[in-house]
Structure formats: structure tokens, C-alpha cells
Design a protein around this motif. Sequence first.
Motif, PDB file in Angstrom:
ATOM      1  N   UNK A  45      -1.519   3.119   6.016  1.00  0.00           N
ATOM      2  CA  UNK A  45      -0.327   3.620   5.346  1.00  0.00           C
ATOM      3  C   UNK A  45       0.047   5.057   5.716  1.00  0.00           C
ATOM      4  N   UNK A  46      -0.543   5.611   6.801  1.00  0.00           N
ATOM      5  CA  UNK A  46      -0.231   6.985   7.183  1.00  0.00           C
ATOM      6  C   UNK A  46       1.124   7.071   7.874  1.00  0.00           C
ATOM      7  N   UNK A  47       1.862   8.117   7.544  1.00  0.00           N
ATOM      8  CA  UNK A  47       3.072   8.485   8.266  1.00  0.00           C
ATOM      9  C   UNK A  47       2.876   9.942   8.670  1.00  0.00           C
ATOM     10  N   UNK A  48       2.676  10.165   9.961  1.00  0.00           N
ATOM     11  CA  UNK A  48       2.419  11.516  10.463  1.00  0.00           C
ATOM     12  C   UNK A  48       3.706  12.076  11.053  1.00  0.00           C
ATOM     13  N   UNK A  49       4.143  13.173  10.474  1.00  0.00           N
ATOM     14  CA  UNK A  49       5.296  13.892  11.003  1.00  0.00           C
ATOM     15  C   UNK A  49       4.803  15.243  11.501  1.00  0.00           C
ATOM     16  N   UNK A  50       5.381  15.718  12.584  1.00  0.00           N
ATOM     17  CA  UNK A  50       4.951  17.001  13.124  1.00  0.00           C
ATOM     18  C   UNK A  50       5.980  18.078  12.795  1.00  0.00           C
ATOM     19  N   UNK A  51       5.481  19.274  12.661  1.00  0.00           N
ATOM     20  CA  UNK A  51       6.322  20.440  12.418  1.00  0.00           C
ATOM     21  C   UNK A  51       6.381  21.226  13.719  1.00  0.00           C
ATOM     22  N   UNK A  52       7.556  21.564  14.147  1.00  0.00           N
ATOM     23  CA  UNK A  52       7.718  22.218  15.437  1.00  0.00           C
ATOM     24  C   UNK A  52       8.260  23.642  15.322  1.00  0.00           C
ATOM     25  N   UNK A  53       7.983  24.314  14.230  1.00  0.00           N
ATOM     26  CA  UNK A  53       8.500  25.664  14.036  1.00  0.00           C
ATOM     27  C   UNK A  53       7.524  26.773  14.360  1.00  0.00           C
ATOM     28  N   UNK A  54       6.432  26.454  15.061  1.00  0.00           N
ATOM     29  CA  UNK A  54       5.398  27.454  15.327  1.00  0.00           C
ATOM     30  C   UNK A  54       5.943  28.710  16.006  1.00  0.00           C
ATOM     31  N   UNK A  55       6.859  28.532  16.938  1.00  0.00           N
ATOM     32  CA  UNK A  55       7.395  29.676  17.686  1.00  0.00           C
ATOM     33  C   UNK A  55       8.252  30.592  16.811  1.00  0.00           C
ATOM     34  N   UNK A  56       8.702  30.101  15.666  1.00  0.00           N
ATOM     35  CA  UNK A  56       9.573  30.884  14.783  1.00  0.00           C
ATOM     36  C   UNK A  56       8.801  31.633  13.696  1.00  0.00           C
ATOM     37  N   UNK A  57       7.493  31.438  13.618  1.00  0.00           N
ATOM     38  CA  UNK A  57       6.708  32.040  12.545  1.00  0.00           C
ATOM     39  C   UNK A  57       6.588  33.551  12.768  1.00  0.00           C
ATOM     40  N   UNK A  58       7.084  34.336  11.811  1.00  0.00           N
ATOM     41  CA  UNK A  58       6.944  35.789  11.960  1.00  0.00           C
ATOM     42  C   UNK A  58       5.528  36.236  11.605  1.00  0.00           C
ATOM     43  N   UNK A  59       5.170  37.396  12.096  1.00  0.00           N
ATOM     44  CA  UNK A  59       3.879  37.984  11.724  1.00  0.00           C
ATOM     45  C   UNK A  59       3.895  38.270  10.227  1.00  0.00           C
ATOM     46  N   UNK A  60       2.754  38.148   9.606  1.00  0.00           N
ATOM     47  CA  UNK A  60       2.639  38.421   8.172  1.00  0.00           C
ATOM     48  C   UNK A  60       2.433  39.917   7.980  1.00  0.00           C
ATOM     49  N   UNK A  92       0.842  -1.175   0.000  1.00  0.00           N
ATOM     50  CA  UNK A  92       0.000   0.000   0.000  1.00  0.00           C
ATOM     51  C   UNK A  92       0.887   1.238   0.000  1.00  0.00           C
ATOM     52  N   UNK A  93       0.507   2.217  -0.769  1.00  0.00           N
ATOM     53  CA  UNK A  93       1.278   3.442  -0.914  1.00  0.00           C
ATOM     54  C   UNK A  93       1.222   4.283   0.360  1.00  0.00           C
ATOM     55  N   UNK A  94       2.373   4.793   0.786  1.00  0.00           N
ATOM     56  CA  UNK A  94       2.489   5.627   1.974  1.00  0.00           C
ATOM     57  C   UNK A  94       1.723   6.934   1.783  1.00  0.00           C
ATOM     58  N   UNK A  95       1.016   7.366   2.817  1.00  0.00           N
ATOM     59  CA  UNK A  95       0.326   8.657   2.810  1.00  0.00           C
ATOM     60  C   UNK A  95       1.044   9.539   3.818  1.00  0.00           C
ATOM     61  N   UNK A  96       1.715  10.560   3.300  1.00  0.00           N
ATOM     62  CA  UNK A  96       2.526  11.462   4.108  1.00  0.00           C
ATOM     63  C   UNK A  96       1.648  12.573   4.679  1.00  0.00           C
ATOM     64  N   UNK A  97       1.557  12.646   6.011  1.00  0.00           N
ATOM     65  CA  UNK A  97       0.744  13.649   6.698  1.00  0.00           C
ATOM     66  C   UNK A  97       1.674  14.577   7.465  1.00  0.00           C
ATOM     67  N   UNK A  98       1.484  15.877   7.296  1.00  0.00           N
ATOM     68  CA  UNK A  98       2.222  16.855   8.085  1.00  0.00           C
ATOM     69  C   UNK A  98       1.268  17.439   9.111  1.00  0.00           C
ATOM     70  N   UNK A  99       1.614  17.295  10.393  1.00  0.00           N
ATOM     71  CA  UNK A  99       0.795  17.816  11.476  1.00  0.00           C
ATOM     72  C   UNK A  99       1.387  19.086  12.055  1.00  0.00           C
ATOM     73  N   UNK A 100       0.532  20.097  12.204  1.00  0.00           N
ATOM     74  CA  UNK A 100       0.952  21.382  12.762  1.00  0.00           C
ATOM     75  C   UNK A 100      -0.004  21.758  13.888  1.00  0.00           C
TER      76      UNK A 100
END
Length: 189
Positions: free
Chosen positions: A33-48, A1-9
Motif C-alpha cells: 500500500x505504499x505510495x512514494x512521492x519525491x520532493x524535488x526542491x533541494x536546490x531551493x533550500x536556503x541556509x538556516x 488496505x489503507x494507503x501509506x503515503x511516503x515522502x522521499x527526499x
Amino acid sequence: MELIDVLGICGSLRPGSLNRALLLAAQELAPAPFRVQTWDGEAEVPRVHAAMGRPFPPVIGALRDRVAAADVLLLVTPELNRAIPGTMKDIVDWLGILAPPRPLTGKPVVLMSASPNRFGGAFAQLQLGDLLRRSGAEVLSDLDVVVGDAHRQVDDHGVLVGEDPRREITELWQRVLTQIRNDRPAVPA
């Protein structure tokens, strides 16, 4: 089964965040087939703001590339005054800027939220879903998890232990898999 790449924020910066516990439970409970990876850069996000222009700040350029590469985006949002907090708004605004790669265009997105109140962040989810749709994302309708009274569902170590929310997350992954399989075009033989 094909891997399903999930990015969690997670849109929470708070230590001991109920929403971070929810994201980590979603990662733990994701079946193949889910692979959940988390992104931990929330504190680095500048204001838009318009003066920043392009090129994007490095953290944003990397985030946009990572979202574009993911098969599914999982956003876990806190609720502040019945709305999404500024960090989550900035993340979605940076992702929604119409410059290549356009990471939200057609991107399947799953929403989750946890809150100490009985509504579990449902108001924030509604607002976030609307914002994402306006940015071109495909918010997977009826494929969300809302955990009310979340402070009673998470232990002192930041682990989601509530049986009902854990069951809902497990069922959510099955529904997401069904939705993705139904939406993917058949490969000709």
C-alpha cells in the motif's frame, strides 16, 4: 488496505547522483500500500540562520506541511567527508524547528544512502539518524539501505540496476510495512 503515503527526499544536488538513482529505485520498487512521492526542491533550500525567523520561506513552509502530512519520511543522503552534506543538514534543521506543524515529531523515518566507497554512506546515515532523533523523529532502526560501490550498481542512465541493492530495497519495504503495522494501535470493533 489503507494507503501509506511516503515522502522521499534526496540530499544530493549532483547531476547523475547515485543517491537520486537509489531514491527512484525505492519509488519504483515500493509495493502497495505504499505510495512514494519525491520532493524535488533541494536546490531551493536556503541556509538556516536565525535572522530568517518566521514566517518560513515559502519552499520551507510547503516542505514542512508536506512532511507533516506524510505517513513515512524516506531520506536518501550522500556522504561527504564521512558526514551528511550541507543541503541535507539544512533540510533537517528546517524541519526540526519547533513551530507548528512540528513535522518530525513522532514521524517514522527510513534512511538510505549510496556511495562509491565500500561503506555506502553509513557514516552519514549514523549522523543523520542522530540529528533526526534529536528533532523528535522516530528513525526506524535496522530499516535502512546502504549501497557501497554504488558507481558499479547504477547504469549510465542513472538507474539502479544492481540485483543486491534492488533486493535490499524490496525487502526493506516489507520490513517497513511490518514495523508500521506493529506500531499502529488496533482499531476497536
